[in-house]
Write a protein that holds these residues in place. Structure first.
Motif, PDB file in Angstrom:
ATOM      1  N   GLN A  89      75.511 115.869  72.644  1.00 11.93           N
ATOM      2  CA  GLN A  89      76.665 116.091  71.782  1.00 11.93           C
ATOM      3  C   GLN A  89      76.338 117.049  70.642  1.00 11.93           C
ATOM      4  O   GLN A  89      77.224 117.736  70.130  1.00 11.93           O
ATOM      5  CB  GLN A  89      77.144 114.749  71.222  1.00 11.93           C
ATOM      6  CG  GLN A  89      78.448 114.812  70.430  1.00 11.93           C
ATOM      7  CD  GLN A  89      79.626 115.222  71.292  1.00 11.93           C
ATOM      8  OE1 GLN A  89      79.696 114.837  72.464  1.00 11.93           O
ATOM      9  NE2 GLN A  89      80.548 115.988  70.735  1.00 11.93           N
ATOM     10  N   ARG A 117      75.354 118.258  80.149  1.00 10.24           N
ATOM     11  CA  ARG A 117      76.146 117.039  80.340  1.00 10.24           C
ATOM     12  C   ARG A 117      76.081 116.601  81.802  1.00 10.24           C
ATOM     13  O   ARG A 117      75.864 115.431  82.117  1.00 10.24           O
ATOM     14  CB  ARG A 117      77.600 117.310  79.934  1.00 10.24           C
ATOM     15  CG  ARG A 117      78.473 116.077  79.895  1.00 10.24           C
ATOM     16  CD  ARG A 117      78.216 115.260  78.662  1.00 10.24           C
ATOM     17  NE  ARG A 117      79.149 114.141  78.545  1.00 10.24           N
ATOM     18  CZ  ARG A 117      79.111 113.264  77.566  1.00 10.24           C
ATOM     19  NH1 ARG A 117      78.213 113.368  76.608  1.00 10.24           N
ATOM     20  NH2 ARG A 117      79.968 112.264  77.530  1.00 10.24           N
ATOM     21  N   ASP A 168      74.698 111.055  74.547  1.00 14.02           N
ATOM     22  CA  ASP A 168      75.001 111.372  73.155  1.00 14.02           C
ATOM     23  C   ASP A 168      74.104 112.466  72.606  1.00 14.02           C
ATOM     24  O   ASP A 168      74.496 113.190  71.686  1.00 14.02           O
ATOM     25  CB  ASP A 168      74.863 110.117  72.283  1.00 14.02           C
ATOM     26  CG  ASP A 168      76.046 109.168  72.436  1.00 14.02           C
ATOM     27  OD1 ASP A 168      77.008 109.545  73.133  1.00 14.02           O
ATOM     28  OD2 ASP A 168      76.008 108.061  71.866  1.00 14.02           O
ATOM     29  N   ASP A 192      78.583 120.077  69.181  1.00 14.68           N
ATOM     30  CA  ASP A 192      78.951 120.253  67.775  1.00 14.68           C
ATOM     31  C   ASP A 192      78.743 121.700  67.336  1.00 14.68           C
ATOM     32  O   ASP A 192      79.573 122.274  66.621  1.00 14.68           O
ATOM     33  CB  ASP A 192      78.128 119.312  66.892  1.00 14.68           C
ATOM     34  CG  ASP A 192      78.455 117.844  67.143  1.00 14.68           C
ATOM     35  OD1 ASP A 192      79.556 117.569  67.656  1.00 14.68           O
ATOM     36  OD2 ASP A 192      77.608 116.988  66.845  1.00 14.68           O
ATOM     37  N   TYR A 243      76.195 123.190  76.994  1.00  9.69           N
ATOM     38  CA  TYR A 243      76.560 121.786  76.812  1.00  9.69           C
ATOM     39  C   TYR A 243      77.108 121.211  78.115  1.00  9.69           C
ATOM     40  O   TYR A 243      76.726 120.098  78.521  1.00  9.69           O
ATOM     41  CB  TYR A 243      77.602 121.647  75.706  1.00  9.69           C
ATOM     42  CG  TYR A 243      78.289 120.301  75.701  1.00  9.69           C
ATOM     43  CD1 TYR A 243      77.628 119.174  75.223  1.00  9.69           C
ATOM     44  CD2 TYR A 243      79.578 120.158  76.209  1.00  9.69           C
ATOM     45  CE1 TYR A 243      78.243 117.931  75.244  1.00  9.69           C
ATOM     46  CE2 TYR A 243      80.201 118.918  76.221  1.00  9.69           C
ATOM     47  CZ  TYR A 243      79.533 117.813  75.739  1.00  9.69           C
ATOM     48  OH  TYR A 243      80.144 116.588  75.771  1.00  9.69           O
TER      49      TYR A 243
END
Length: 245
Positions: free
Chosen positions: A149, A218, A146, A153, A214
């Motif tokens: 994230q 990830r 998380d 965004d 990202y």
């Protein structure tokens, strides 16, 4: 060597994401051979470009932060793993707890959850102990995934801000024509079009690198979670074997 590579990646991210918005004297060539400095481009783009500048700095901050924290030595240190296993095998559960409390990380949180359960139940149920370890492991895995994230965004919001600036720019250009099509000056139309194009470019320049990083973080987080799962299984096995369960 790994730290050098991480530092180079972090520096590249800083230049790639924020450089075009911070070098105020760099010239931009537009159609017709006319040059526009970045200061002039920012003025033409209006207030959305300042929001994009903030998002670019935010993205660089997240990238540097994730390079620092999403590392094996920060999530499941090898030395801590060996120390916990050695103390459990030696029957020194209190010392194992001290080691976990001294080095706060996802692995130590998982080990502490198991040690807490065994402290309250001298004859632990293997199934319950496994559930305790897996529950805390799942919570730590969600926290790791998380956290990335936030970069996602930024990658989503930046192009939307650029699109918003594009709409504002074209609205300004159309309003100049709608006011009086016969007397509309080319410079008035050019101002709106410039705002539209510059904000679109700015949104993409922030959003695309943010999306790329990202995806990288990830995958990096997933690999770290796999290492945590292996270490947690080793700790659980050592505890059950020591207790003769």
């Amino acid at each position: 060597m790994r730290k050098i590579w991480q530092g180079l990646c972090g520096a590249w991210a800083l230049v790639w994401v924020s450089g075009p918005l911070l070098q105020a004297q760099e010239a931009i060539v537009v159609e017709g051979g006319v040059q526009m400095t970045l200061n002039e481009a920012i003025q033409a783009a209006g207030w959305p470009i300042y929001l994009l500048g903030f998002l670019s700095v935010l993205a660089v901050g997240f990238i540097i932060y994730f390079f620092m924290v999403l590392r094996l030595e920060q999530v499941a240190p090898r030395a801590l793993r060996r120390e916990i296993l050695n103390k459990i095998n030696a029957g020194q559960l209190a010392e194992a707890r001290v080691a976990c409390e001294y080095r706060s990380c996802p692995l130590s949180s998982i080990a502490l959850s198991a040690l807490d359960y065994m402290e309250h139940d001298p004859n632990p149920d293997p199934i319950f102990l496994k559930d305790v370890v897996e529950s805390e492991g799942a919570r730590q895995a969600v926290a790791i995934q998380d956290s990335t994230q936030y970069l996602m965004d930024v990658a989503v919001v930046a192009p939307m801000v650029g699109l918003f600036g594009t709409v504002l720019g074209f609205m300004g250009a159309f309003n100049a024509v709608a006011g009086n099509a016969a007397k509309a000056q080319p410079i008035e139309l050019a101002g709106g079009v410039s705002q539209a194009l510059i904000t679109t470019l700015g949104g993409l320049m922030v959003g695309i690198p943010a999306m790329m990083f990202y995806s990288y973080f990830r995958g990096r987080g997933s690999r770290l979670i796999s290492n945590i799962e292996v270490a947690s299984h080793d700790i659980l096995t050592a505890l059950l074997r020591k207790r003769g369960v």
